[in-house]
Write an enzyme that holds these catalytic residues in place. Structure first.
Site, PDB file in Angstrom:
ATOM      1  N   ARG A  31      16.161  26.785 -17.120  1.00 37.75           N
ATOM      2  CA  ARG A  31      17.269  27.572 -16.556  1.00 37.75           C
ATOM      3  C   ARG A  31      16.800  28.867 -15.900  1.00 37.75           C
ATOM      4  NH1 ARG A  31      19.211  31.539 -19.404  1.00 37.75           N
ATOM      5  NH2 ARG A  31      21.361  31.341 -18.717  1.00 37.75           N
ATOM      6  N   ASP A  81      22.406  37.428 -18.266  1.00 37.66           N
ATOM      7  CA  ASP A  81      22.818  36.895 -19.559  1.00 37.66           C
ATOM      8  C   ASP A  81      22.162  37.629 -20.721  1.00 37.66           C
ATOM      9  OD1 ASP A  81      20.275  35.863 -19.487  1.00 37.66           O
ATOM     10  OD2 ASP A  81      20.914  33.792 -19.237  1.00 37.66           O
ATOM     11  N   PRO A  98       6.031  25.189 -37.521  1.00 40.85           N
ATOM     12  CA  PRO A  98       6.679  26.350 -38.147  1.00 40.85           C
ATOM     13  C   PRO A  98       5.760  27.567 -38.279  1.00 40.85           C
ATOM     14  CG  PRO A  98       6.884  24.378 -39.526  1.00 40.85           C
ATOM     15  CD  PRO A  98       5.976  24.026 -38.402  1.00 40.85           C
ATOM     16  N   GLU A 103       2.999  15.598 -42.354  1.00 44.67           N
ATOM     17  CA  GLU A 103       2.677  16.828 -43.076  1.00 44.67           C
ATOM     18  C   GLU A 103       2.069  17.908 -42.173  1.00 44.67           C
ATOM     19  OE1 GLU A 103       3.178  18.827 -46.472  1.00 44.67           O
ATOM     20  OE2 GLU A 103       3.887  16.842 -45.924  1.00 44.67           O
TER      21      GLU A 103
HETATM   22  N1  ADE Z   1       8.369  21.692 -36.435  1.00 44.46           N
HETATM   23  C1  ADE Z   1       8.918  21.830 -37.670  1.00 44.46           C
HETATM   24  N2  ADE Z   1       9.559  23.009 -37.793  1.00 44.46           N
HETATM   25  C2  ADE Z   1       9.420  23.657 -36.602  1.00 44.46           C
HETATM   26  C3  ADE Z   1       9.865  24.925 -36.103  1.00 44.46           C
HETATM   27  N3  ADE Z   1      10.577  25.768 -36.835  1.00 44.46           N
HETATM   28  N4  ADE Z   1       9.539  25.249 -34.840  1.00 44.46           N
HETATM   29  C4  ADE Z   1       8.816  24.404 -34.068  1.00 44.46           C
HETATM   30  N5  ADE Z   1       8.361  23.201 -34.494  1.00 44.46           N
HETATM   31  C5  ADE Z   1       8.670  22.826 -35.744  1.00 44.46           C
END
Ligand code: ADE
Length: 248
Positions: free
Chosen positions: A156, A171, A91, A118
């Protein structure tokens, strides 16, 4: 091109890679997918790939050794001279978008690392990978779904992956604008009609209508995208009339 995926849950990819365009692209020899369980590389006698964090706190952290060894084995197993892009899904990474997909589609080899628990030992970030990518501002249970998103959007774009090569160019996002509306038969459905211009046979007018619709849709839904697009005088004029109508 080759996409290697390092995961603790390889079975998650079976269905995704065996259907539709991703399957066809492999069958046509456009791409190879290689999914590996990095637990197979652990030297821990209990087969573990994670451990408690130094300094305490909750959750488990992925240890560096299995991932370093899995990446090494994946790298050496590749004939390309160009070094692979080694992408950590998390994230905290750079937000993934169409531009990044286009950049990745130029590579010979992508290695996608999917974590769980974690987090990752920081030395993985500092000394093993080349990129960190997030697929959006939300937290998933692991990197696998993100790896599927990257694999799908990159595949793609490869020449020969889609039956019709032009569809990836026109696209949404590739033109910088959202796509114009599409219609097919019947001409009228439950009293809802297809716009007359599309049946006029006048290609100049149809192109103009489509461009305006793409501009309108982008203006209404994603005005931020308009800042990045090259706009002709005609486009600017059309947008000004829209602006004066909606007083945005
Ligand atoms: N792992 C957990 N959340 C994620 C996200 N938003 N993007 C990529 N990998 C992740």
């Amino acid at each position: 091109m080759k996409i290697s995926i390092l995961t603790l849950f390889p079975e998650m990819f079976t269905g995704v890679f065996q259907q539709s365009i991703l399957k066809q692209a492999q069958d046509r020899g456009v791409i190879t997918y290689d999914v590996k369980n990095f637990r197979e590389y652990t030297k821990d006698k209990h087969n573990r790939v994670d451990d408690y964090p130094y300094g305490g706190g909750g959750g488990m952290v992925l240890t560096p050794q299995p991932l370093f060894d899995a990446v090494e084995a994946t790298k050496t197993n590749n004939d390309s001279e160009k070094p692979p892009r080694i992408v950590l899904l998390c994230p905290q990474g750079d937000r993934y978008d169409q531009k990044k997909a286009e950049e990745f589609a130029q590579e010979d080899h992508l290695i996608l690392i999917c974590g769980h628990y974690e987090g990752y030992d920081e030395r993985i970030r500092e000394h093993l990978i080349t990129d960190e990518v997030s697929i959006g501002d939300y937290v998933l249970t692991g990197g696998e779904i993100g790896a599927m998103v990257i694999t799908d959007s990159v595949t793609r774009l490869l020449p020969g992956a889609l039956g019709n090569d032009t569809s990836a160019i026109t696209d949404s996002y590739s033109t910088g604008l959202l796509e114009y509306p599409h219609y097919t038969r019947p001409k009228e459905f439950k009293g809802y009609k297809v716009p007359d211009v599309l049946m006029s046979g006048h290609h100049g007018k149809i192109d103009e209508w489509r461009r305006e619709q793409a501009l309108k849709r982008t203006y209404e839904r994603r005005p931020d995208l308009l800042e990045e697009v090259e706009l002709s005088d005609k486009d600017q004029k059309y947008l000004s009339t829209l602006q004066s109508k909606t007083k945005k």
